[in-house]
Design a protein around this motif. Structure first.
Motif, PDB file in Angstrom:
ATOM      1  N   GLU A  65       0.730  -1.089  -0.006  1.00 46.24           N
ATOM      2  CA  GLU A  65      -0.131   0.152   0.044  1.00 46.24           C
ATOM      3  C   GLU A  65       0.786   1.151  -0.119  1.00 46.24           C
ATOM      4  O   GLU A  65       0.316   2.441  -0.027  1.00 46.24           O
ATOM      5  CB  GLU A  65      -0.683   0.040   1.209  1.00 46.24           C
ATOM      6  CG  GLU A  65       0.033   0.049   2.471  1.00 46.24           C
ATOM      7  CD  GLU A  65      -0.923  -0.073   3.892  1.00 46.24           C
ATOM      8  OE1 GLU A  65      -2.202   0.560   3.591  1.00 46.24           O
ATOM      9  OE2 GLU A  65      -0.748  -0.159   4.870  1.00 46.24           O
ATOM     10  N   TYR A  66       2.241   1.080  -0.001  1.00 45.73           N
ATOM     11  CA  TYR A  66       3.020   2.241   0.276  1.00 45.73           C
ATOM     12  C   TYR A  66       3.202   3.141  -0.967  1.00 45.73           C
ATOM     13  O   TYR A  66       3.700   2.404  -2.062  1.00 45.73           O
ATOM     14  CB  TYR A  66       4.329   1.678   0.790  1.00 45.73           C
ATOM     15  CG  TYR A  66       4.355   1.062   2.092  1.00 45.73           C
ATOM     16  CD1 TYR A  66       3.666   1.521   3.051  1.00 45.73           C
ATOM     17  CD2 TYR A  66       5.011  -0.300   2.165  1.00 45.73           C
ATOM     18  CE1 TYR A  66       3.375   0.763   4.433  1.00 45.73           C
ATOM     19  CE2 TYR A  66       5.088  -0.789   3.418  1.00 45.73           C
ATOM     20  CZ  TYR A  66       4.242  -0.608   4.537  1.00 45.73           C
ATOM     21  OH  TYR A  66       4.064  -1.158   5.479  1.00 45.73           O
ATOM     22  N   PRO A  80       8.468   1.874   4.911  1.00 45.70           N
ATOM     23  CA  PRO A  80       7.516   2.863   4.268  1.00 45.70           C
ATOM     24  C   PRO A  80       8.627   4.438   4.434  1.00 45.70           C
ATOM     25  O   PRO A  80       9.057   4.484   5.540  1.00 45.70           O
ATOM     26  CB  PRO A  80       6.110   3.061   4.902  1.00 45.70           C
ATOM     27  CG  PRO A  80       6.412   2.380   6.338  1.00 45.70           C
ATOM     28  CD  PRO A  80       7.592   1.322   5.898  1.00 45.70           C
ATOM     29  N   VAL A  81       8.607   5.220   3.545  1.00 52.65           N
ATOM     30  CA  VAL A  81       9.305   6.359   3.624  1.00 52.65           C
ATOM     31  C   VAL A  81       8.160   7.896   3.108  1.00 52.65           C
ATOM     32  O   VAL A  81       7.281   7.412   2.125  1.00 52.65           O
ATOM     33  CB  VAL A  81      10.629   6.666   2.394  1.00 52.65           C
ATOM     34  CG1 VAL A  81      11.064   7.825   2.638  1.00 52.65           C
ATOM     35  CG2 VAL A  81      11.470   5.407   2.629  1.00 52.65           C
ATOM     36  N   THR A 117      21.751   5.608  -0.504  1.00 49.73           N
ATOM     37  CA  THR A 117      20.420   5.196  -0.243  1.00 49.73           C
ATOM     38  C   THR A 117      19.981   6.043   0.770  1.00 49.73           C
ATOM     39  O   THR A 117      19.063   6.722   1.098  1.00 49.73           O
ATOM     40  CB  THR A 117      20.243   3.690   0.022  1.00 49.73           C
ATOM     41  OG1 THR A 117      20.675   2.986  -1.259  1.00 49.73           O
ATOM     42  CG2 THR A 117      18.940   3.590   0.430  1.00 49.73           C
ATOM     43  N   GLN A 118      20.736   6.075   1.931  1.00 47.79           N
ATOM     44  CA  GLN A 118      20.606   6.894   3.091  1.00 47.79           C
ATOM     45  C   GLN A 118      20.541   8.264   2.853  1.00 47.79           C
ATOM     46  O   GLN A 118      19.667   8.976   3.501  1.00 47.79           O
ATOM     47  CB  GLN A 118      21.588   6.536   4.212  1.00 47.79           C
ATOM     48  CG  GLN A 118      21.076   7.051   5.633  1.00 47.79           C
ATOM     49  CD  GLN A 118      19.837   6.442   6.280  1.00 47.79           C
ATOM     50  OE1 GLN A 118      19.703   5.121   5.877  1.00 47.79           O
ATOM     51  NE2 GLN A 118      18.987   7.209   6.601  1.00 47.79           N
ATOM     52  N   GLY A 119      21.394   8.902   2.140  1.00 50.75           N
ATOM     53  CA  GLY A 119      21.344  10.181   1.835  1.00 50.75           C
ATOM     54  C   GLY A 119      19.966  10.468   1.022  1.00 50.75           C
ATOM     55  O   GLY A 119      19.319  11.587   1.242  1.00 50.75           O
ATOM     56  N   ALA A 123      17.064  12.731   2.255  1.00 53.61           N
ATOM     57  CA  ALA A 123      16.427  14.155   1.583  1.00 53.61           C
ATOM     58  C   ALA A 123      14.798  14.049   1.242  1.00 53.61           C
ATOM     59  O   ALA A 123      14.190  15.028   1.170  1.00 53.61           O
ATOM     60  CB  ALA A 123      17.173  14.179   0.071  1.00 53.61           C
ATOM     61  N   ILE A 124      14.367  12.987   0.998  1.00 55.82           N
ATOM     62  CA  ILE A 124      13.048  12.692   0.811  1.00 55.82           C
ATOM     63  C   ILE A 124      12.346  13.194   2.251  1.00 55.82           C
ATOM     64  O   ILE A 124      11.176  13.841   1.894  1.00 55.82           O
ATOM     65  CB  ILE A 124      12.748  11.200   0.481  1.00 55.82           C
ATOM     66  CG1 ILE A 124      13.174  10.853  -0.913  1.00 55.82           C
ATOM     67  CG2 ILE A 124      11.066  11.109   0.506  1.00 55.82           C
ATOM     68  CD1 ILE A 124      13.093   9.423  -1.549  1.00 55.82           C
ATOM     69  N   LYS A 125      12.588  12.646   3.055  1.00 61.80           N
ATOM     70  CA  LYS A 125      12.075  13.089   4.399  1.00 61.80           C
ATOM     71  C   LYS A 125      12.093  14.456   4.667  1.00 61.80           C
ATOM     72  O   LYS A 125      11.031  15.093   5.193  1.00 61.80           O
ATOM     73  CB  LYS A 125      12.562  12.097   5.492  1.00 61.80           C
ATOM     74  CG  LYS A 125      12.375  10.594   5.729  1.00 61.80           C
ATOM     75  CD  LYS A 125      13.182  10.191   6.727  1.00 61.80           C
ATOM     76  CE  LYS A 125      12.788   8.568   6.716  1.00 61.80           C
ATOM     77  NZ  LYS A 125      13.523   7.988   8.092  1.00 61.80           N
TER      78      LYS A 125
END
Length: 218
Positions: A65-66, A80-81, A117-119, A123-125
């Motif tokens: 559902e994400y 989920p992000v 990936t962590q960056g 950035a998305i958050k």
């Protein structure tokens, strides 16, 4: 079991074919969900995701559902992000790419590159489109673009457009996506790319939970 019969499947593609956009995986996901419903198998979403993971690593995400998630393991472990809210320009050069062939070539090359990936998650958050665009990357792009220069050309044109925050190849290619904050910039860039690639589309990120087929709401 004692269930038998014939199921006819008609696929109508609404996205470019062999484009690196998970179209085949999306088809697999909807077939799993439809069979679960039509044959009354009673599979939970998690069970369908496990089954999908045996077909393709991105199938579980499509069944989830994400709108945005970090996938690990066989693609069935999803974190989920909060999704980025921006416009996306998709442009596919007029070629078709075999996913299996690109993975084979990747195994031969083993390029020394790993996306941050962590960056990207941070950035998305932070809803930082500029940073997300700056660090977006795809290990397969090194392989596919070495075979097809039209990918580099598409990416160069897109990144030179006003309002573009970054661009990268999608999946195993050859589609290229670019991130934009404003619709007017995205549409203006689309006009430039349309003169090069006829399959060019203005779209937007998904920002809300998806309720669709995996919840038995066909």
């Amino acid at each position: 079991g004692d269930r038998c019969g014939v199921i006819k499947i008609h696929i109508e593609k609404n996205i470019p074919v062999a484009a690196g956009l998970a179209g085949g995986s999306g088809n697999a996901a909807i077939v799993i969900a439809c069979l679960n419903s039509l044959m009354e198998l009673g599979m939970t979403r998690e069970e369908m995701m496990d089954a999908g993971g045996k077909i393709g690593k991105d199938v579980p995400f499509i069944l989830s559902e994400y709108p945005c998630a970090l996938a690990t393991g066989d693609g069935t472990i999803l974190e989920p992000v909060v999704p980025l809210d921006c416009f996306v320009l998709l442009s596919k050069p007029d070629i078709s790419v075999s996913t299996g062939e690109m993975y084979r070539k990747y195994d031969e090359m083993l390029p020394d590159y790993h996306p941050d990936t962590q960056g990207m998650i941070e950035a998305i958050k932070a809803k930082n489109i500029e940073e997300a665009g700056k660090i977006t990357g795809n290990v397969l792009e090194i392989v596919t673009s070495a075979e097809y220069n039209c990918i580099n050309n598409t990416k160069d044109i897109m990144m030179a457009c006003d309002g573009n925050y970054g661009a990268s190849m999608s999946g195993s290619g050859p589609s290229v996506f670019g991130l934009f904050r404003l619709l007017k910039d995205t549409e203006k860039a689309a006009q430039k790319l349309l003169s090069v690639n006829t399959e060019t589309y203005v779209t937007k990120t998904i920002t809300e939970k998806r309720k669709g087929f995996a919840d038995d709401k066909l």
